[in-house]
Enzyme design. Structure first.
Site, PDB file in Angstrom:
ATOM      1  N   GLY A  15       0.835  -1.196   0.000  1.00  0.00           N
ATOM      2  CA  GLY A  15       0.000   0.000   0.000  1.00  0.00           C
ATOM      3  C   GLY A  15       0.862   1.234   0.000  1.00  0.00           C
ATOM      4  N   GLY A  16       0.203   2.392   0.146  1.00  0.00           N
ATOM      5  CA  GLY A  16       0.926   3.643   0.093  1.00  0.00           C
ATOM      6  C   GLY A  16       1.883   3.838   1.248  1.00  0.00           C
ATOM      7  N   MET A  17       1.606   3.183   2.397  1.00  0.00           N
ATOM      8  CA  MET A  17       2.436   3.368   3.581  1.00  0.00           C
ATOM      9  C   MET A  17       3.531   2.321   3.716  1.00  0.00           C
ATOM     10  SD  MET A  17       1.296   6.078   5.045  1.00  0.00           S
ATOM     11  CE  MET A  17       2.029   5.943   6.672  1.00  0.00           C
ATOM     12  N   GLY A  18       3.470   1.255   2.911  1.00  0.00           N
ATOM     13  CA  GLY A  18       4.491   0.221   3.052  1.00  0.00           C
ATOM     14  C   GLY A  18       4.059  -1.079   2.417  1.00  0.00           C
ATOM     15  N   GLN A  19       4.844  -2.114   2.650  1.00  0.00           N
ATOM     16  CA  GLN A  19       4.511  -3.444   2.159  1.00  0.00           C
ATOM     17  C   GLN A  19       4.709  -4.451   3.282  1.00  0.00           C
ATOM     18  OE1 GLN A  19       6.952  -3.715  -1.293  1.00  0.00           O
ATOM     19  NE2 GLN A  19       8.880  -3.872  -0.182  1.00  0.00           N
ATOM     20  N   VAL A  20       3.873  -5.487   3.285  1.00  0.00           N
ATOM     21  CA  VAL A  20       3.835  -6.445   4.385  1.00  0.00           C
ATOM     22  C   VAL A  20       4.262  -7.822   3.886  1.00  0.00           C
ATOM     23  CG1 VAL A  20       2.394  -7.523   6.152  1.00  0.00           C
ATOM     24  CG2 VAL A  20       1.995  -5.137   5.495  1.00  0.00           C
ATOM     25  N   LYS A  35       6.189  -5.512   8.402  1.00  0.00           N
ATOM     26  CA  LYS A  35       5.810  -4.409   7.528  1.00  0.00           C
ATOM     27  C   LYS A  35       7.014  -3.523   7.279  1.00  0.00           C
ATOM     28  CE  LYS A  35       2.786  -0.356   7.191  1.00  0.00           C
ATOM     29  NZ  LYS A  35       1.687   0.407   7.826  1.00  0.00           N
ATOM     30  N   ASP A 122      -7.426   5.930   9.770  1.00  0.00           N
ATOM     31  CA  ASP A 122      -7.406   5.227   8.480  1.00  0.00           C
ATOM     32  C   ASP A 122      -8.257   3.968   8.530  1.00  0.00           C
ATOM     33  OD1 ASP A 122      -6.649   5.149   5.814  1.00  0.00           O
ATOM     34  OD2 ASP A 122      -4.793   4.045   6.183  1.00  0.00           O
TER      35      ASP A 122
END
Length: 310
Positions: A15-20, A35, A122
């Site tokens: 996503g826009g905030m990171g990747q998991v 994350k 969010d």
């Protein structure tokens, strides 16, 4: 390998905030979620601190934070699940009762966060995880803050998904417990409708509708929409409280009065000479027409029944 301990295995989300990543903790021998935060290391610490303040079964648990020059990771509980967004995309809109059960769990998680002074900022279907056993988990506190944020007319639009951001937050940057409740209402709308309450082709179109229009008319009407409408009030002063939302969600799940209980009640009331009126699926028992209300056999009684009696 992250920090010589967490072995990344499979990328499970971005996503826009990171990747998991699904990962393995080599030291403790257990699966975890890692994350990778795509913002500054300070953002990862802030997110971890926000989530770590909470000890709730429906909030994802944070185990560790790893910071390195230019990169940082948050190590969390691994929840085998699909997001609510994926459930709706793959299976279709949810029945109102199922969505109400999910809504009650999310409301409990948000209430715990608010009691700890944490605002999520969010809440949306992608940040709601649903396990195969039915467990519901609120995740991704990447935009969370400790305490309310005062309105700032110069702030403009803050980060977040426009379709799930409260009008006052999009317009002024104002954040409070009320803004999380609005996002909960938008999430429940998407759960039963299969689309957000302001379904527009562009972000500008969504933000314009958010400020000037009512939510799109439902295509799958049902009892949950009364609660959703109360949560989606544009004016935060008119928005329902968490307690009112909880009662509304619980009412959706409350079973109707059994038929075998209704029939004797109706017969007894009619025998006593009381008037019986059916309106909007509700039976109102009161004094018979022309009777003196001061000398009637008892107070009026209200109970929910089908609009068409058997």
């Amino acid at each position: 390998m992250v920090a010589g301990r967490y072995r990344l295995i499979t990328l499970v989300g971005r996503g826009g905030m990171g990747q998991v990543w699904q990962a393995w903790d080599e030291l403790l021998g257990r699966p975890v979620a890692v994350k990778e935060v795509l913002a500054s290391p300070g953002d990862s610490v802030r997110e971890a601190r926000s989530a770590a303040r909470l000890d709730h079964p429906n909030v994802v648990r944070v185990f560790d934070v790893v910071s390195m020059p230019g990169r940082s990771w948050i190590v969390m509980e691994l929840v085998p699940s699909r997001s609510l967004h994926e459930v709706v995309e793959q299976d279709g809109p949810l029945p109102h009762r199922r969505a109400a059960r999910i809504g009650l769990v999310l409301l409990d998680a948000l209430s715990a966060a608010h009691a700890a002074g944490v605002l999520h900022h969010d809440v949306k279907p992608r940040n709601v995880l649903i396990g195969p056993d039915g467990r519901v988990v609120l995740t991704d506190f990447g935009l969370a803050t400790i305490g309310a944020v005062a309105p700032d007319p110069q702030a403009g639009f803050l980060m977040g998904t426009p379709a799930f951001v409260a009008p006052e937050r999009a317009r002024l940057g104002e954040s409070s417990e009320n803004t999380d409740l609005w996002s909960l209402g938008a999430t429940l709308y998407a759960a039963v409708e299969g689309r957000p309450p302001y379904d527009r082709a562009t972000q500008i179109g969504t933000l314009t509708a958010l400020q000037n229009e009512d939510p799109d008319p439902p295509r799958h009407p049902g009892p949950l929409h009364d609660v959703i409408a109360a949560l989606l009030a544009r004016d935060p002063r008119e928005r329902c409280t968490a307690a009112q939302a909880r009662e509304g969600l619980a009412a959706v799940l409350r079973p109707p009065l059994p038929l075998l209980t209704r029939r004797p009640l109706i017969a007894a009331t009619a025998a006593a000479g009381a008037a019986l009126v059916v309106a909007s699926g509700v039976l109102l028992f009161g004094p018979a027409a022309g009777a003196d209300p001061l000398h009637s056999p008892g107070p009026a009684v209200t109970t929910s029944v089908p609009a068409r009696l058997p």
